[in-house]
Scaffold this active site. Structure first.
Site, PDB file in Angstrom:
ATOM      1  N   GLU A   1     -49.376  18.415  -1.761  1.00 40.06           N
ATOM      2  CA  GLU A   1     -48.992  17.201  -1.022  1.00 40.06           C
ATOM      3  C   GLU A   1     -47.496  17.142  -0.726  1.00 40.06           C
ATOM      4  O   GLU A   1     -46.824  16.138  -0.986  1.00 40.06           O
ATOM      5  CB  GLU A   1     -49.453  15.950  -1.779  1.00 40.06           C
ATOM      6  CG  GLU A   1     -50.962  15.839  -1.782  1.00 40.06           C
ATOM      7  CD  GLU A   1     -51.523  14.466  -2.103  1.00 40.06           C
ATOM      8  OE1 GLU A   1     -50.796  13.645  -2.685  1.00 40.06           O
ATOM      9  OE2 GLU A   1     -52.693  14.218  -1.758  1.00 40.06           O
TER      10      GLU A   1
ATOM     11  N   GLU B   1     -58.884  18.502  -1.753  1.00 42.92           N
ATOM     12  CA  GLU B   1     -59.036  17.303  -2.597  1.00 42.92           C
ATOM     13  C   GLU B   1     -59.767  16.230  -1.818  1.00 42.92           C
ATOM     14  O   GLU B   1     -59.415  15.939  -0.661  1.00 42.92           O
ATOM     15  CB  GLU B   1     -57.689  16.727  -3.032  1.00 42.92           C
ATOM     16  CG  GLU B   1     -57.082  17.404  -4.215  1.00 42.92           C
ATOM     17  CD  GLU B   1     -55.826  16.701  -4.709  1.00 42.92           C
ATOM     18  OE1 GLU B   1     -55.764  15.451  -4.675  1.00 42.92           O
ATOM     19  OE2 GLU B   1     -54.904  17.418  -5.135  1.00 42.92           O
TER      20      GLU B   1
HETATM   21  C1  BG6 Z   1     -53.506  13.458  -4.836  1.00 41.29           C
HETATM   22  C2  BG6 Z   1     -52.892  14.330  -5.878  1.00 41.29           C
HETATM   23  O1  BG6 Z   1     -52.503  12.657  -4.368  1.00 41.29           O
HETATM   24  O2  BG6 Z   1     -54.437  12.498  -5.170  1.00 41.29           O
HETATM   25  C3  BG6 Z   1     -53.577  14.291  -7.227  1.00 41.29           C
HETATM   26  O3  BG6 Z   1     -52.723  15.650  -5.455  1.00 41.29           O
HETATM   27  C4  BG6 Z   1     -54.062  12.883  -7.498  1.00 41.29           C
HETATM   28  O4  BG6 Z   1     -52.675  14.775  -8.187  1.00 41.29           O
HETATM   29  C5  BG6 Z   1     -55.082  12.509  -6.438  1.00 41.29           C
HETATM   30  O5  BG6 Z   1     -54.592  12.713  -8.774  1.00 41.29           O
HETATM   31  C6  BG6 Z   1     -55.745  11.150  -6.618  1.00 41.29           C
HETATM   32  O6  BG6 Z   1     -54.784  10.165  -6.799  1.00 41.29           O
HETATM   33  P1  BG6 Z   1     -54.831   9.210  -8.055  1.00 41.29           P
HETATM   34  O7  BG6 Z   1     -53.587   8.443  -7.971  1.00 41.29           O
HETATM   35  O8  BG6 Z   1     -56.050   8.394  -7.901  1.00 41.29           O
HETATM   36  O9  BG6 Z   1     -54.881  10.091  -9.257  1.00 41.29           O
END
Ligand code: BG6
Length: 487
Positions: free
Chosen positions: A202, A384
């Site tokens: 990111e 992701e």
């Molecule tokens: C992304 C990141 O922003 O989203 C992860 O690469 C992160 O590290 C994921 O955990 C989900 O976000 P959150 O804040 O719900 O953990």
């Protein structure tokens, strides 16, 4: 073609400081995130810092809402605070069990990040830490046992604390050398196991003291830091291709969608300009040069220009990424008058929200896949995607997470349509995060994403026992049928 390609990658993704723990084992050095407390939506997590006069102060220091950190502030651990990265959910001691669970689901890929300070504890020493190398070698061996392809994030929003303090993080070009040396160590040690590498996680979203190691989080310093990361990434790609032509490189972009709030021309233009805050990163790293609009972004962030040397221009061009990987969780909206990328704009009346206010938008994934592929025309990978939810386990820790199944089912269908109807060359998907782990934005444990429940609460209390949820068995079926049986 009627469904997903036959060699499609299905798997999951994690990040070391949210998952691994073992922060003071195996000679690991300290990370910037090790000083970040737990938190919640109402009480944001922060870095605990001490000023020269002895005063203790808290600073929010990741993502868009980072504070400016004074020169004389140094991080400290406080007895009355909980720091989630120290234990996380202890993959360090559970990796065999966790990888077996991933194999049981049928994963053919697992994306994980290597902890920079486990390989170079300070970040600028001559020799790598052999204990760190041994740990990850064991992880790679375990994956090999189950024919699970590794995909490594070289740097997931973090850096050795020493580099942040000594150099003001990525604002200093010294970081380029430190990073490339670290990456080369990974190629030497793990090159026979791994061919998919992501240089940064990111990179368009993270800034500030946590991920970038800089005391400032916007303006000239931030864009200079980003430039240094671009150069480090490009040098790493060039080097990695020399090590092995089979190596494929991506970087990861936060690409949750951005819609105009209305079809008013001013809102349409606003969303186009605001989206450039993301394209800036993708264009530069996948096309290999700064697009002319870069200047308007710099000016929007308060400075005239960045001087880019001819040597850096050549490096960026030669070190273009091979594929575009991104995270997709939700969509936001923006309207004329917003300060460009409107991170908090979840006010789309057509969408349901998660308990954390993230708008659930499966069709948006198809929209974003098309947006990226139309523009870049290199293979794409969804590295992701997932749903943070409050799970309620029964007395055996079993969770009936139908909401998660629904979320994933709908996103998979949108991804399938992007591939089969729109012709997007998407070659894989790694769900965030297959085993419950600590939330990045809030530092909570109760914001759970996994197919596997981990018995641990927000303060790290619990047995850490792993129990598959209903979605675990659903995902196993999805993979067995290569997504051809979606409801
Ligand atoms: C992304 C990141 O922003 O989203 C992860 O690469 C992160 O590290 C994921 O955990 C989900 O976000 P959150 O804040 O719900 O953990």
């Amino acid at each position: 073609m009627s469904g997903f390609p036959k060699d499609f990658y299905w798997g999951g993704a994690t990040a070391d400081f949210q998952y691994e723990g073992g922060f003071n084992e195996g000679n690991r050095g300290l990370l910037s995130h090790d000083y970040e407390t737990d938190g919640s939506m109402e009480h944001p997590r922060h870095h605990t810092m001490k000023l020269a006069d002895g005063t203790i102060k808290n600073y929010r220091s990741s993502f868009f809402y980072a504070d400016q950190i004074p020169e004389d502030a140094t991080p400290v651990f406080l007895d009355n605070e909980y720091y989630p990265s120290h234990q996380a959910v202890d993959f360090y001691h559970h990796y065999k069990e966790d990888i077996k669970l991933m194999a049981d689901m049928g994963f053919n890929i697992y994306r994980f990040s290597i902890c920079w300070s486990r390989i170079y504890p300070l970040g600028d020493e001559e020799e790598p830490n052999q204990e760190g190398i041994a740990f990850y070698r064991d992880v790679f061996e375990e994956l090999k046992k189950y024919n699970i392809e590794p995909m490594v994030t070289i740097c997931h929003d973090e850096m050795p604390m020493h580099l942040a303090l000594k150099y003001n993080g990525w604002s200093n070009r010294h970081l380029i050398d430190a990073y490339v040396k670290y990456a080369e160590t990974l190629f030497k040690e793990f090159g026979s196991y791994c061919h998919y590498w992501l240089t940064f996680n990111e990179i368009n979203a993270v800034r500030g003291f946590g991920p970038c190691g800089t005391r400032e989080s916007d303006g000239y310093t931030r864009y200079l830091a980003d430039h240094n990361m671009f150069v480090a990434s490009a040098k790493t790609v060039i080097l990695g291709h020399k090590y092995n032509l089979e190596n494929k490189f991506g970087a990861m972009y936060a690409m949750s969608g951005l819609y105009p709030r209305t079809c008013k021309p001013e809102d349409m233009l606003q969303s186009q300009l605001a989206r450039r805050e993301n394209w800036y990163f993708i264009d530069t790293m996948l096309r290999g040069y700064y697009h002319p609009y870069a200047k308007s972004i710099w000016q929007h962030h308060g400075f005239e220009t960045l001087e880019i040397s001819e040597e850096d221009k050549k490096t960026l061009y030669d070190g273009q990424l091979d594929f575009c990987s991104f995270s997709y969780y939700r969509t936001n909206t923006t309207q004329a008058g917003d300060k460009w990328f409107n991170v908090g704009g979840d006010d789309n009346p057509y969408l349901e929200k998660t308990p954390w206010g993230w708008g659930v938008d499966p069709l948006g994934l198809r929209y974003v896949l098309n947006e990226i592929y139309d523009r870049i025309q290199k293979p794409v990978f969804v590295v992701e995607n997932g749903m943070g939810a409050i799970d309620e386990p029964d007395e055996n820790d079993y969770v009936e997470d139908d909401y998660r199944i629904q979320y994933l089912n709908d996103h998979f269908k949108a991804m399938r349509d992007a591939i089969t109807i729109d012709g997007v060359d998407c070659f894989g998907y790694t769900m965030w995060a297959p085993i419950d782990l600590v939330s990045l934005s809030t530092g909570e444990m109760k914001k759970r994403y996994g197919f596997v429940y981990v018995d641990m609460d927000d303060k790290g209390r619990g047995t850490l026992k792993r129990t598959p949820k209903k979605s675990f068995y659903w995902m196993k079926h999805v993979i067995e049928t290569n997504g051809n049986d979606l409801e």
